[in-house]
Design an enzyme around this catalytic site. Structure first.
Site, PDB file in Angstrom:
ATOM      1  CE1 TYR A  33       1.274  -0.170   4.341  1.00  0.00           C
ATOM      2  CE2 TYR A  33       0.214   1.969   4.292  1.00  0.00           C
ATOM      3  CZ  TYR A  33       1.058   1.070   4.908  1.00  0.00           C
ATOM      4  OH  TYR A  33       1.698   1.414   6.065  1.00  0.00           O
ATOM      5  NE  ARG A 100      -5.707 -19.328   4.625  1.00  0.00           N
ATOM      6  CZ  ARG A 100      -4.789 -20.158   5.103  1.00  0.00           C
ATOM      7  NH1 ARG A 100      -4.809 -21.435   4.752  1.00  0.00           N
ATOM      8  NH2 ARG A 100      -3.845 -19.715   5.913  1.00  0.00           N
ATOM      9  CE  LYS A 147       3.488   3.558   3.284  1.00  0.00           C
ATOM     10  NZ  LYS A 147       3.554   3.346   4.711  1.00  0.00           N
ATOM     11  CD  GLU A 180      10.639   2.339   9.702  1.00  0.00           C
ATOM     12  OE1 GLU A 180      10.424   3.335   8.997  1.00  0.00           O
ATOM     13  OE2 GLU A 180      10.481   1.179   9.287  1.00  0.00           O
ATOM     14  CG  LEU A 204       8.555   3.128   4.118  1.00  0.00           C
ATOM     15  CD1 LEU A 204       8.219   1.918   3.253  1.00  0.00           C
ATOM     16  CD2 LEU A 204       7.291   3.870   4.493  1.00  0.00           C
TER      17      LEU A 204
HETATM   18  N1  PDD Z   1       3.229   5.415   7.168  1.00  0.00           N
HETATM   19  N2  PDD Z   1       7.984   4.274   8.471  1.00  0.00           N
HETATM   20  C1  PDD Z   1       6.860   3.516   8.497  1.00  0.00           C
HETATM   21  C2  PDD Z   1       6.907   2.168   9.117  1.00  0.00           C
HETATM   22  C3  PDD Z   1       5.668   4.014   7.938  1.00  0.00           C
HETATM   23  O1  PDD Z   1       4.550   3.247   7.945  1.00  0.00           O
HETATM   24  C4  PDD Z   1       5.659   5.319   7.381  1.00  0.00           C
HETATM   25  C5  PDD Z   1       4.434   5.896   6.743  1.00  0.00           C
HETATM   26  C6  PDD Z   1       6.844   6.069   7.404  1.00  0.00           C
HETATM   27  C7  PDD Z   1       6.927   7.440   6.814  1.00  0.00           C
HETATM   28  O2  PDD Z   1       6.912   7.407   5.408  1.00  0.00           O
HETATM   29  P1  PDD Z   1       6.328   8.623   4.560  1.00  0.00           P
HETATM   30  O3  PDD Z   1       7.072   9.834   4.962  1.00  0.00           O
HETATM   31  O4  PDD Z   1       6.592   8.228   3.159  1.00  0.00           O
HETATM   32  O5  PDD Z   1       4.861   8.726   4.881  1.00  0.00           O
HETATM   33  C8  PDD Z   1       7.988   5.500   7.937  1.00  0.00           C
HETATM   34  C9  PDD Z   1       2.028   5.714   6.429  1.00  0.00           C
HETATM   35  C10 PDD Z   1       1.736   7.150   6.294  1.00  0.00           C
HETATM   36  C11 PDD Z   1       0.877   4.876   6.931  1.00  0.00           C
HETATM   37  O6  PDD Z   1       1.119   3.704   7.202  1.00  0.00           O
HETATM   38  O7  PDD Z   1      -0.252   5.360   7.002  1.00  0.00           O
END
Ligand code: PDD
Length: 285
Positions: A33, A100, A147, A180, A204
């Protein structure tokens, strides 16, 4: 008007968009996503997010069902038809619907969902919040650069943060290296130097993280992409999170311990100001 969805070519109200129960996203979390912020009716850093979605698809061997240019066009239509000025675009691609079986299904078409979530109010520089954090062991897999919709460790950790009265959990590996947050990237000023974990499968590659790095470099502020330890975090003079949802958000407390400079500190303040200038330049906020 309202929250609109585009699901495999069909536009409907978000609540009317339906996916079969055999969808592998539902059964296995077999999907990826991305999330984009809309400011003033414009998607911010659209291409960077679409390219990351493409990379996530490639990494798990799903073919993105539409060309990037076509996805841009769909998003443009959704924003226009929903009348959304401030909100989010959520995009998800799964391996599709099939009986499945752990093996990749043969012949299944990927499920591609794009929807708009209207915030109902503008995100502005002044609407940002100061975040309080806790620290927790990073229990995720070794491919956090993808992601993936598999977010169980993230949501369990974030829930622990919430129950501790905090807004984010800062994660660290068994060697003590801070990776992170559960939904953000983390920066800290340690012994006068800005540090953040380098790009690697352990984090990420955040779009907002990259914007923050650009701003720091444009301002000739040294930033070292090198992991800092949980001990170094404990003596940081500034800490902040970066994410699409929360933009650049200063951290005032880690594990109940107050950051001892005024929050936001000087580096974070500069980042917040410059970040909003970029939003303004791109989206006309
Ligand atoms: N999350 N690290 C993780 C684990 C994340 O899920 C996200 C973003 C970030 C920041 O990435 P960015 O700056 O590209 O949004 C870092 C999104 C917004 C979410 O899961 O809704």
């Amino acid at each position: 008007m309202g929250n609109l969805a585009w699901l495999n070519g069909k536009i409907s109200e978000l609540d009317d968009a339906k996916v079969g129960v055999q969808d592998r996203g539902f059964l296995f979390g077999d999907g990826v996503y991305d999330v984009i912020k809309i400011y003033n009716g414009h998607p911010f850093r659209l291409i960077s997010h679409l390219e990351r979605l493409q990379r996530s698809c490639n990494a798990i061997n799903i073919e993105l069902p539409e060309l990037i240019g076509e996805v841009e066009r769909i998003i443009e239509i959704l924003i226009k038809e929903s009348g959304c000025t401030d909100g989010f675009i959520y995009m998800q691609v799964t391996r599709g619907c099939a009986p499945r079986d752990h093996f990749f299904p043969i012949g299944a078409e990927p499920t591609f969902l794009i929807y708009i979530l209207d915030l109902g109010f503008p995100s502005t520089k002044t609407s940002r919040k100061i975040t309080e954090c806790i620290t927790l062991p990073d229990e995720r897999w070794m491919n956090c650069h993808i992601k993936s919709t598999n977010l169980l460790p993230n949501i369990l950790s974030l829930q622990k943060a919430k129950e501790a009265g905090a807004g984010e959990a800062i994660l660290y590996r068994s060697d003590g290296a801070v990776t992170e947050g559960t939904r953000t990237n983390i920066f800290a000023v340690v012994d006068g130097t800005v540090r953040t974990h380098p790009e690697s499968p352990l984090i990420l590659s955040g779009i907002t993280r990259n914007i923050a790095l650009d701003i720091l470099r444009e301002a000739n502020i040294t930033v070292v992409e090198e992991a800092f330890s949980i001990d170094e975090l404990g003596r940081a003079s500034e800490v902040w999170t970066t994410s699409t949802g929360l933009e650049i958000s200063p951290v005032n407390k880690v594990d109940g311990q107050l950051i001892d400079t005024i929050v936001p500190g000087p580096v974070c303040s500069l980042l917040v100001d410059e970040f909003w200038k970029k939003v303004e330049a791109e989206c006309g906020v």
